[in-house]
Design a protein around this motif. Structure first.
Motif, PDB file in Angstrom:
ATOM      1  N   PHE A  56     -11.305  26.851  26.690  1.00 47.97           N
ATOM      2  CA  PHE A  56     -12.490  26.868  27.557  1.00 47.97           C
ATOM      3  C   PHE A  56     -13.597  25.966  27.015  1.00 47.97           C
ATOM      4  O   PHE A  56     -14.781  26.191  27.271  1.00 47.97           O
ATOM      5  CB  PHE A  56     -13.019  28.290  27.752  1.00 47.97           C
ATOM      6  N   GLY A  57     -13.239  24.969  26.220  1.00 43.83           N
ATOM      7  CA  GLY A  57     -14.217  24.030  25.696  1.00 43.83           C
ATOM      8  C   GLY A  57     -14.978  24.503  24.484  1.00 43.83           C
ATOM      9  O   GLY A  57     -15.934  23.848  24.058  1.00 43.83           O
ATOM     10  N   VAL A  58     -14.599  25.653  23.896  1.00 42.15           N
ATOM     11  CA  VAL A  58     -15.263  26.140  22.687  1.00 42.15           C
ATOM     12  C   VAL A  58     -14.214  26.462  21.626  1.00 42.15           C
ATOM     13  O   VAL A  58     -13.034  26.633  21.938  1.00 42.15           O
ATOM     14  CB  VAL A  58     -16.124  27.398  22.971  1.00 42.15           C
ATOM     15  N   ALA A  59     -14.652  26.539  20.383  1.00 41.69           N
ATOM     16  CA  ALA A  59     -13.763  26.874  19.271  1.00 41.69           C
ATOM     17  C   ALA A  59     -13.793  28.375  19.039  1.00 41.69           C
ATOM     18  O   ALA A  59     -14.862  28.966  18.858  1.00 41.69           O
ATOM     19  CB  ALA A  59     -14.182  26.115  18.018  1.00 41.69           C
ATOM     20  N   ILE A  60     -12.620  28.982  19.022  1.00 42.33           N
ATOM     21  CA  ILE A  60     -12.478  30.438  18.892  1.00 42.33           C
ATOM     22  C   ILE A  60     -11.711  30.742  17.609  1.00 42.33           C
ATOM     23  O   ILE A  60     -10.659  30.149  17.357  1.00 42.33           O
ATOM     24  CB  ILE A  60     -11.726  31.019  20.100  1.00 42.33           C
ATOM     25  N   PRO A  61     -12.194  31.651  16.765  1.00 39.37           N
ATOM     26  CA  PRO A  61     -11.464  31.974  15.534  1.00 39.37           C
ATOM     27  C   PRO A  61     -10.123  32.632  15.844  1.00 39.37           C
ATOM     28  O   PRO A  61      -9.975  33.329  16.852  1.00 39.37           O
ATOM     29  CB  PRO A  61     -12.408  32.941  14.799  1.00 39.37           C
ATOM     30  N   LEU A  62      -9.150  32.422  14.956  1.00 36.75           N
ATOM     31  CA  LEU A  62      -7.822  33.014  15.140  1.00 36.75           C
ATOM     32  C   LEU A  62      -7.876  34.540  15.157  1.00 36.75           C
ATOM     33  O   LEU A  62      -6.907  35.187  15.567  1.00 36.75           O
ATOM     34  CB  LEU A  62      -6.881  32.544  14.029  1.00 36.75           C
ATOM     35  N   TYR A  63      -8.982  35.095  14.721  1.00 33.84           N
ATOM     36  CA  TYR A  63      -9.169  36.548  14.754  1.00 33.84           C
ATOM     37  C   TYR A  63      -9.050  37.099  16.165  1.00 33.84           C
ATOM     38  O   TYR A  63      -8.673  38.249  16.365  1.00 33.84           O
ATOM     39  CB  TYR A  63     -10.551  36.871  14.179  1.00 33.84           C
ATOM     40  N   TYR A  64      -9.363  36.260  17.179  1.00 37.70           N
ATOM     41  CA  TYR A  64      -9.375  36.709  18.568  1.00 37.70           C
ATOM     42  C   TYR A  64      -8.244  36.096  19.386  1.00 37.70           C
ATOM     43  O   TYR A  64      -7.964  34.906  19.283  1.00 37.70           O
ATOM     44  CB  TYR A  64     -10.685  36.314  19.253  1.00 37.70           C
ATOM     45  N   ASN A  65      -7.649  36.927  20.243  1.00 33.62           N
ATOM     46  CA  ASN A  65      -6.782  36.462  21.326  1.00 33.62           C
ATOM     47  C   ASN A  65      -7.577  36.496  22.629  1.00 33.62           C
ATOM     48  O   ASN A  65      -8.434  37.368  22.812  1.00 33.62           O
ATOM     49  CB  ASN A  65      -5.558  37.365  21.490  1.00 33.62           C
ATOM     50  N   VAL A  66      -7.297  35.564  23.524  1.00 32.07           N
ATOM     51  CA  VAL A  66      -7.905  35.612  24.857  1.00 32.07           C
ATOM     52  C   VAL A  66      -7.178  36.678  25.662  1.00 32.07           C
ATOM     53  O   VAL A  66      -5.991  36.558  25.940  1.00 32.07           O
ATOM     54  CB  VAL A  66      -7.816  34.251  25.567  1.00 32.07           C
ATOM     55  N   MET A  67      -7.898  37.727  26.033  1.00 31.82           N
ATOM     56  CA  MET A  67      -7.316  38.850  26.758  1.00 31.82           C
ATOM     57  C   MET A  67      -7.439  38.667  28.269  1.00 31.82           C
ATOM     58  O   MET A  67      -6.563  39.061  29.034  1.00 31.82           O
ATOM     59  CB  MET A  67      -7.997  40.144  26.320  1.00 31.82           C
ATOM     60  N   ASP A  68      -8.558  38.069  28.704  1.00 29.19           N
ATOM     61  CA  ASP A  68      -8.805  37.898  30.134  1.00 29.19           C
ATOM     62  C   ASP A  68      -9.901  36.854  30.306  1.00 29.19           C
ATOM     63  O   ASP A  68     -10.656  36.565  29.370  1.00 29.19           O
ATOM     64  CB  ASP A  68      -9.241  39.231  30.751  1.00 29.19           C
ATOM     65  N   SER A  69      -9.988  36.295  31.509  1.00 32.80           N
ATOM     66  CA  SER A  69     -11.062  35.334  31.793  1.00 32.80           C
ATOM     67  C   SER A  69     -11.311  35.284  33.290  1.00 32.80           C
ATOM     68  O   SER A  69     -10.460  35.675  34.094  1.00 32.80           O
ATOM     69  CB  SER A  69     -10.702  33.933  31.271  1.00 32.80           C
ATOM     70  N   LEU A  70     -12.488  34.805  33.653  1.00 27.20           N
ATOM     71  CA  LEU A  70     -12.878  34.702  35.059  1.00 27.20           C
ATOM     72  C   LEU A  70     -13.755  33.468  35.227  1.00 27.20           C
ATOM     73  O   LEU A  70     -14.756  33.299  34.520  1.00 27.20           O
ATOM     74  CB  LEU A  70     -13.662  35.952  35.475  1.00 27.20           C
ATOM     75  N   ASN A  71     -13.391  32.599  36.171  1.00 26.02           N
ATOM     76  CA  ASN A  71     -14.201  31.429  36.496  1.00 26.02           C
ATOM     77  C   ASN A  71     -15.268  31.831  37.501  1.00 26.02           C
ATOM     78  O   ASN A  71     -14.950  32.272  38.611  1.00 26.02           O
ATOM     79  CB  ASN A  71     -13.334  30.314  37.067  1.00 26.02           C
ATOM     80  N   ILE A  72     -16.530  31.690  37.116  1.00 26.97           N
ATOM     81  CA  ILE A  72     -17.629  32.174  37.954  1.00 26.97           C
ATOM     82  C   ILE A  72     -18.928  31.498  37.530  1.00 26.97           C
ATOM     83  O   ILE A  72     -19.093  31.143  36.350  1.00 26.97           O
ATOM     84  CB  ILE A  72     -17.744  33.719  37.831  1.00 26.97           C
ATOM     85  N   ASP A  73     -19.831  31.303  38.464  1.00 32.36           N
ATOM     86  CA  ASP A  73     -21.152  30.761  38.155  1.00 32.36           C
ATOM     87  C   ASP A  73     -22.000  31.882  37.556  1.00 32.36           C
ATOM     88  O   ASP A  73     -22.432  32.795  38.261  1.00 32.36           O
ATOM     89  CB  ASP A  73     -21.799  30.218  39.435  1.00 32.36           C
ATOM     90  N   LEU A  74     -22.260  31.817  36.257  1.00 30.82           N
ATOM     91  CA  LEU A  74     -22.955  32.895  35.556  1.00 30.82           C
ATOM     92  C   LEU A  74     -24.477  32.750  35.552  1.00 30.82           C
ATOM     93  O   LEU A  74     -25.185  33.722  35.283  1.00 30.82           O
ATOM     94  CB  LEU A  74     -22.470  32.980  34.106  1.00 30.82           C
ATOM     95  N   ASN A  75     -24.988  31.553  35.824  1.00 32.68           N
ATOM     96  CA  ASN A  75     -26.442  31.346  35.741  1.00 32.68           C
ATOM     97  C   ASN A  75     -27.033  30.745  37.007  1.00 32.68           C
ATOM     98  O   ASN A  75     -28.123  30.181  36.992  1.00 32.68           O
ATOM     99  CB  ASN A  75     -26.786  30.472  34.532  1.00 32.68           C
ATOM    100  N   ASN A  76     -26.307  30.847  38.113  1.00 30.08           N
ATOM    101  CA  ASN A  76     -26.822  30.493  39.436  1.00 30.08           C
ATOM    102  C   ASN A  76     -27.307  29.048  39.513  1.00 30.08           C
ATOM    103  O   ASN A  76     -28.318  28.748  40.158  1.00 30.08           O
ATOM    104  CB  ASN A  76     -27.963  31.449  39.813  1.00 30.08           C
ATOM    105  N   ASP A  77     -26.540  28.138  38.880  1.00 31.15           N
ATOM    106  CA  ASP A  77     -26.920  26.724  38.934  1.00 31.15           C
ATOM    107  C   ASP A  77     -25.934  25.884  39.739  1.00 31.15           C
ATOM    108  O   ASP A  77     -26.038  24.653  39.770  1.00 31.15           O
ATOM    109  CB  ASP A  77     -27.062  26.147  37.523  1.00 31.15           C
ATOM    110  N   GLY A  78     -24.973  26.544  40.391  1.00 29.12           N
ATOM    111  CA  GLY A  78     -24.013  25.840  41.222  1.00 29.12           C
ATOM    112  C   GLY A  78     -22.812  25.296  40.470  1.00 29.12           C
ATOM    113  O   GLY A  78     -21.902  24.735  41.087  1.00 29.12           O
ATOM    114  N   LEU A  79     -22.784  25.453  39.134  1.00 35.90           N
ATOM    115  CA  LEU A  79     -21.657  24.991  38.324  1.00 35.90           C
ATOM    116  C   LEU A  79     -20.782  26.183  37.926  1.00 35.90           C
ATOM    117  O   LEU A  79     -21.280  27.294  37.728  1.00 35.90           O
ATOM    118  CB  LEU A  79     -22.149  24.282  37.064  1.00 35.90           C
TER     119      LEU A  79
END
Length: 232
Positions: free
Chosen positions: A58-81
């Motif tokens: 998702f464009g960020v660096a995540i430590p191996l400590y974490y697995n991606v469990m779930d994700s959702l594509n959504i505009d979180l800050n109401n800027d149209g992106l």
């Protein structure tokens, strides 16, 4: 031959992309990194590598400590992106052999807001209070779902005696997500009682979902009433 060369190039790029690397390989001006406090892990190299080695998602660096469990594509800050909401789960919750790495043996799942800043991913906020920390087949987390003004997080558990608990969030503010509604469904042998609570600008960081779920979402008294009504 040309097709084989192209395929080989894609394979090499894929291996490079997935290969975990140390955090100092990333330029902080180009990519955001989710850091982990090493004090929650034991000092064995195997354990510290979980915090100090990363993969890119998702464009960020995540430590191996974490697995991606779930994700959702959504505009979180109401800027149209389109941004990304991500649920990260400690590897110890899915692989008990890593529990020996935890100092307090209470790994926490987190919800991460990844904001799209003109094509650059930035971590806005990380929540450790919105997702059940129970791992494996006993996990009560169901999923992330879009709603009219934002998204929902759903948990549920049980069969004969069961409950469903849904937190609904608004993303209309450009500053932060807000809890706007709680839905709770208590059920006994197919007989249900549902309640809804509308909230006014309730901060997401004031929720403590694990306390709520450990108390069966306060369904115990409702189950007694439903059981009694069925027997009458």
């Amino acid at each position: 031959m040309k097709i084989s060369i192209i395929y080989f190039g894609i394979l090499v790029l894929g291996l490079f992309y997935c290969r975990p690397v140390k955090h100092n390989k990333f330029d902080s001006n180009v990519i955001d990194t989710i850091y982990l406090d090493n004090s929650i892990l034991k000092t064995e190299e195997r354990c510290l590598n979980l915090a100090n080695s990363f993969y890119v998602k998702f464009g960020v660096a995540i430590p191996l400590y974490y697995n991606v469990m779930d994700s959702l594509n959504i505009d979180l800050n109401n800027d149209g992106l389109i941004d990304t909401l991500v649920v990260l789960s400690p590897v110890a919750l899915e692989d008990p052999s890593f529990l020996e790495c935890e100092v307090q043996q209470d790994p926490k799942r987190v919800v991460v807001e990844i904001i799209n800043k003109s094509g650059i991913s930035r971590v806005r906020k990380i929540y450790s209070n919105l997702i059940s920390d129970i791992g494996g087949v006993l996990s009560k987390y169901v999923g992330l779902y879009k709603s009219k003004d934002g998204f929902k997080i759903q948990h549920e558990s049980g069969s004969r005696y069961s409950w469903t608990y849904i937190l609904e969030f608004s993303t209309k503010s450009n500053e932060s997500i807000i809890v706007v509604k709680i839905e709770k469904l208590c059920s006994f042998e197919g007989i249900e009682r549902k309640v809804e609570y509308s909230l006014d600008n309730f901060p997401a960081d004031r929720i403590n979902i694990n306390d709520t779920l450990s108390n069966n979402c306060s369904c115990d008294e409702v189950w007694k009433i439903l059981e009694k009504n069925k027997d009458e």
